[in-house]
Design an enzyme around this catalytic site. Structure first.
Site, PDB file in Angstrom:
ATOM      1  N   GLU A   1     -62.749 -67.135 -52.853  1.00  0.00           N
ATOM      2  CA  GLU A   1     -62.210 -66.777 -51.650  1.00  0.00           C
ATOM      3  C   GLU A   1     -62.708 -65.473 -51.272  1.00  0.00           C
ATOM      4  O   GLU A   1     -62.647 -64.515 -52.156  1.00  0.00           O
ATOM      5  CB  GLU A   1     -60.614 -66.806 -51.663  1.00  0.00           C
ATOM      6  CG  GLU A   1     -59.693 -66.648 -50.584  1.00  0.00           C
ATOM      7  CD  GLU A   1     -58.253 -66.408 -50.805  1.00  0.00           C
ATOM      8  OE1 GLU A   1     -57.811 -66.710 -51.885  1.00  0.00           O
ATOM      9  OE2 GLU A   1     -57.682 -66.216 -49.857  1.00  0.00           O
TER      10      GLU A   1
ATOM     11  N   ARG B   1     -59.716 -69.215 -68.116  1.00  0.00           N
ATOM     12  CA  ARG B   1     -59.872 -68.192 -67.236  1.00  0.00           C
ATOM     13  C   ARG B   1     -60.648 -67.069 -68.296  1.00  0.00           C
ATOM     14  O   ARG B   1     -60.186 -67.178 -69.563  1.00  0.00           O
ATOM     15  CB  ARG B   1     -58.646 -67.444 -66.843  1.00  0.00           C
ATOM     16  CG  ARG B   1     -58.380 -67.966 -65.498  1.00  0.00           C
ATOM     17  CD  ARG B   1     -57.090 -67.132 -65.112  1.00  0.00           C
ATOM     18  NE  ARG B   1     -57.486 -66.103 -64.258  1.00  0.00           N
ATOM     19  CZ  ARG B   1     -57.722 -66.551 -62.849  1.00  0.00           C
ATOM     20  NH1 ARG B   1     -57.611 -67.523 -62.338  1.00  0.00           N
ATOM     21  NH2 ARG B   1     -58.242 -65.358 -62.049  1.00  0.00           N
TER      22      ARG B   1
ATOM     23  N   LYS C   1     -58.269 -60.272 -58.227  1.00  0.00           N
ATOM     24  CA  LYS C   1     -58.734 -59.611 -56.982  1.00  0.00           C
ATOM     25  C   LYS C   1     -57.607 -58.803 -56.445  1.00  0.00           C
ATOM     26  O   LYS C   1     -57.738 -57.832 -55.778  1.00  0.00           O
ATOM     27  CB  LYS C   1     -59.265 -60.538 -56.154  1.00  0.00           C
ATOM     28  CG  LYS C   1     -60.896 -60.825 -56.378  1.00  0.00           C
ATOM     29  CD  LYS C   1     -61.405 -61.645 -55.549  1.00  0.00           C
ATOM     30  CE  LYS C   1     -60.852 -63.257 -55.830  1.00  0.00           C
ATOM     31  NZ  LYS C   1     -61.558 -64.209 -54.698  1.00  0.00           N
TER      32      LYS C   1
HETATM   33  P1  ATP Z   1     -58.250 -63.661 -58.438  1.00  0.00           P
HETATM   34  O1  ATP Z   1     -57.185 -64.062 -59.240  1.00  0.00           O
HETATM   35  O2  ATP Z   1     -59.206 -62.638 -59.312  1.00  0.00           O
HETATM   36  O3  ATP Z   1     -58.323 -63.357 -57.257  1.00  0.00           O
HETATM   37  P2  ATP Z   1     -59.029 -66.312 -57.995  1.00  0.00           P
HETATM   38  O4  ATP Z   1     -59.214 -67.492 -58.977  1.00  0.00           O
HETATM   39  O5  ATP Z   1     -58.111 -66.141 -56.981  1.00  0.00           O
HETATM   40  O6  ATP Z   1     -59.287 -64.973 -58.691  1.00  0.00           O
HETATM   41  P3  ATP Z   1     -61.308 -67.275 -56.478  1.00  0.00           P
HETATM   42  O7  ATP Z   1     -62.172 -66.565 -55.446  1.00  0.00           O
HETATM   43  O8  ATP Z   1     -60.257 -68.254 -55.988  1.00  0.00           O
HETATM   44  O9  ATP Z   1     -60.668 -66.226 -57.330  1.00  0.00           O
HETATM   45  O10 ATP Z   1     -62.054 -67.773 -57.618  1.00  0.00           O
HETATM   46  C1  ATP Z   1     -63.430 -68.430 -57.595  1.00  0.00           C
HETATM   47  C2  ATP Z   1     -63.687 -69.328 -58.615  1.00  0.00           C
HETATM   48  O11 ATP Z   1     -63.842 -68.460 -59.689  1.00  0.00           O
HETATM   49  C3  ATP Z   1     -62.648 -70.323 -59.052  1.00  0.00           C
HETATM   50  O12 ATP Z   1     -63.158 -71.411 -59.597  1.00  0.00           O
HETATM   51  C4  ATP Z   1     -61.920 -69.560 -60.215  1.00  0.00           C
HETATM   52  O13 ATP Z   1     -61.283 -70.482 -60.971  1.00  0.00           O
HETATM   53  C5  ATP Z   1     -63.072 -68.719 -60.975  1.00  0.00           C
HETATM   54  N1  ATP Z   1     -62.450 -67.677 -61.573  1.00  0.00           N
HETATM   55  C6  ATP Z   1     -61.667 -66.757 -60.959  1.00  0.00           C
HETATM   56  N2  ATP Z   1     -61.388 -65.830 -61.951  1.00  0.00           N
HETATM   57  C7  ATP Z   1     -61.799 -66.140 -63.069  1.00  0.00           C
HETATM   58  C8  ATP Z   1     -61.668 -65.831 -64.602  1.00  0.00           C
HETATM   59  N3  ATP Z   1     -60.851 -64.539 -64.853  1.00  0.00           N
HETATM   60  N4  ATP Z   1     -62.416 -66.556 -65.471  1.00  0.00           N
HETATM   61  C9  ATP Z   1     -63.105 -67.859 -65.122  1.00  0.00           C
HETATM   62  N5  ATP Z   1     -63.209 -68.239 -63.895  1.00  0.00           N
HETATM   63  C10 ATP Z   1     -62.530 -67.515 -62.945  1.00  0.00           C
HETATM   64 MG    MG Z   2     -57.700 -67.241 -55.399  1.00  0.00          MG
END
Ligand code: ATP
Ligand code: MG
Length: 579
Positions: free
Chosen positions: A43, A267, A277
């Site tokens: 995102e 994760r 984020k």
């Molecule tokens: P955040 O909570 O940091 O905002 P998010 O999961 O909302 O992270 P996205 O932009 O939706 O962030 O993530 C893009 C991809 O990266 C998704 O497939 C998510 O599962 C993966 N991802 C995000 N954080 C991690 C992590 N700590 N370890 C492994 N994969 C991750």
């Molecule tokens: Mg997200």
């Protein structure tokens, strides 16, 4: 510690259930002759962090292994939080990790198709417009132990729903006044299946579609259908989406579209590090750090600026592995891979962070009034680990700088560095013996006088006599000054997210995570440092040039970031604290 180049195995030798499943699907031709297709779906609401690197290596790496392809897809369904700046930074970071996407996609490209499919579900009686407020919807939802209750609007006719949904789209209703919900099962043991919201009304300007839409699809409705449009065969995501999988399948089954499948993995969580984020944005907005690319940040841009390399991040991520349960990885492990990488390729240099003048009284002098003008050059290996890195000539003269810490007038027990009467080696140069010290009014040493042994040139013992210490130095007349930024962990707790009632994660920030030294003295060759160069300042740590430097300006400003100390000082501090 063993040479970790032998520890870094090819990723294929690491067992990985994601790989196993893809291999099985390829073997059984689950998708016929279609190639393996994955996507990385960030995102664009912030900068990527090291957690995303894990997802990137899995999405791109596994597709590569099977000769498949990976799309970069921006999951841009929250117009209020998303920006083009984030889109650009994400592209830069993915490329930095060494990947190129097959197609660049945006969920917003599919808004039209998603809307058409929503109409289809409405007409089929599988979706309805609900006038309950968000709060009321939550209250009707029930709990893990109690079923939900039907909304009074649940049984509207398909015609009425169609009319209302179209009017939602045309902008007739206020934000939050109505939603479109899937009609599934208010008693499902899985809360995600209790008539989840598919669309909300939001009169917001989208970073790509502008004001074209005032209804936006929810993640659960947009994600699976976007996967399906792109014919994604393996949609890998993190474990928190496990409970969403039945819904992912439900939409695809109702619409009868390409059967993408979701697979979950753990994760990445790192000690002393916050990988969210939302929280990282807060750090930036509240000026707790300087920017998204502040070298203390676990963002890929921050790590890049700090001097981390994609190769080390890759080795770390592969070594940390994948699992079906969430865990926590020690940050020291990441640092280990980075140190190992730097040890092999960082050019050695001498830099004195806290300079103390050292004068060699019996060293040849230039003409009267220019005593320090007598110079000789000593030859120094650029990297003892890599003879092909060559050597360089470093100026040596009568007046030098050494580290303040490397001299004690009254040495404590086991202090082997310089003190009056004690002989040490100046690296690659000579043996010197301290004779006397000049102090300021407060009694702090300002100048140490010593004698040298001309027979020890090159730092070699002339007669087999031993010294217990080798110290780095720079020639005072030739040294260049620089600003040095030392970084420590951003948080004081191994799990910064572990907070007491009424406390905030940011209460666990380390107040000493940045130390700026302005008077460091460096050997002159460092004036030519480039942003991509990596250095080991001998005995001090690994460093790289910071983009704040302006070597071509009048002041010739140089700023160096410490990527890592040579040894993990934190572990020692903790041990002491525990003792
Ligand atoms: P955040 O909570 O940091 O905002 P998010 O999961 O909302 O992270 P996205 O932009 O939706 O962030 O993530 C893009 C991809 O990266 C998704 O497939 C998510 O599962 C993966 N991802 C995000 N954080 C991690 C992590 N700590 N370890 C492994 N994969 C991750
Ligand atoms: Mg997200």
């Amino acid at each position: 510690m063993t040479d970790s180049h032998t520890e870094i195995q090819d990723e294929r030798t690491h067992s990985n259930f994601l790989r196993d499943q893809i291999a099985e699907d390829v073997r059984t031709k689950k998708y016929g002759d279609a190639q393996v297709q994955t996507r990385f779906p960030p995102e664009p609401n912030g900068y990527l962090h090291i957690g995303h690197a894990k997802a990137i290596f899995l999405d791109f790496g596994l597709a590569d292994e099977f000769g498949g392809k990976t799309n970069l897809r921006f999951d841009d369904t929250n117009p209020e939080k998303e920006e083009t700046e984030y889109v650009e930074s994400i592209k830069t970071d993915v490329r930095w990790l060494g990947f190129d996407w097959d197609r660049l996609c945006y969920a917003s490209d599919y808004f039209g198709q998603l809307y058409e499919w929503a109409l289809q579900l409405v007409k089929a009686g599988k979706a309805y417009v609900d006038d309950l407020s968000a709060d009321e919807i939550r209250r009707h939802r029930g709990t893990l132990t109690e079923p939900g209750t039907d909304s009074p609007y649940r049984n509207r006719s398909a015609e009425e729903n169609l009319d209302l949904f179209q009017r939602m789209k045309s902008g007739e209703f206020a934000d939050g006044s109505r939603v479109l919900r899937a009609k599934i099962d208010m008693a499902s043991p899985n809360l995600n299946m209790r008539d989840p919201v598919m669309y909300r009304i939001l009169h917001a300007t989208h970073h790509r579609t502008g004001d074209e839409w005032c209804i936006y699809p929810m993640y659960d409705y947009a994600h699976g259908q976007s996967d399906s449009i792109e014919r994604v065969t393996h949609s890998m995501c993190t474990l928190e989406f496990t409970d969403h999988q039945p819904l992912y399948k439900w939409f695809i089954a109702q619409l009868g579209i390409f059967p993408s499948q979701q697979i979950e993995f753990d994760r990445l969580n790192l000690t002393y590090t916050l990988l969210s984020k939302r929280k990282l944005l807060q750090l930036v907005q509240e000026n707790r750090v300087n920017a998204w690319d502040d070298p203390r940040m676990p963002t890929l841009s921050g790590m890049r600026r700090r001097g981390f390399s994609p190769g080390a991040i890759r080795s770390f991520v592969i070594s940390a592995g994948v699992s079906r349960t969430n865990g926590m990885v020690e940050i020291e492990m990441l640092e280990h891979f980075q140190r190992d990488d730097l040890n092999h390729r960082a050019r050695r240099a001498m830099a004195v962070l806290h300079p103390l003048k050292l004068v060699i009284d019996n060293y040849p002098e230039g003409p009267e009034g220019q005593k320090e003008d007598f110079v000789e050059f000593v030859e120094v290996a650029n990297n003892p680990e890599d003879p092909s890195a060559g050597t360089r000539q470093v100026p040596f003269s009568r007046e030098l700088f050494i580290e303040h810490d490397d001299f004690r007038e009254v040495p404590p027990p086991k202090y082997y560095r310089l003190s009056p009467g004690k002989e040490v080696r100046l690296r690659n140069a000579y043996f010197v013996t301290a004779q006397r010290v000049v102090k300021d009014a407060q009694g702090n040493p300002v100048e140490v006088h010593c004698t040298y042994d001309p027979a020890s040139r090159g730092g070699n013992s002339p007669d087999g006599r031993k010294v217990k210490s080798t110290m780095h130095w720079v020639s005072a007349a030739h040294a260049i000054s620089a600003e040095i930024r030392l970084y420590d962990k951003l948080f004081t707790k191994p799990d910064p997210g572990d907070v007491e009632e009424g406390q905030d994660v940011l209460d666990n920030l380390n107040p000493n995570s940045l130390e700026i030294l302005t008077g460091a003295m460096l050997e002159p060759s460092l004036a030519n440092a480039k942003l991509e160069d990596r250095f080991q300042f001998e005995r001090v740590g690994y460093f790289c040039l910071d983009p704040d430097s302006a070597p071509d300006s009048v002041e010739g400003k140089l700023v160096f970031n410490r990527t890592l100390p040579l040894k993990d000082t934190w572990a020692k501090i903790e041990k002491k604290a525990g003792a």
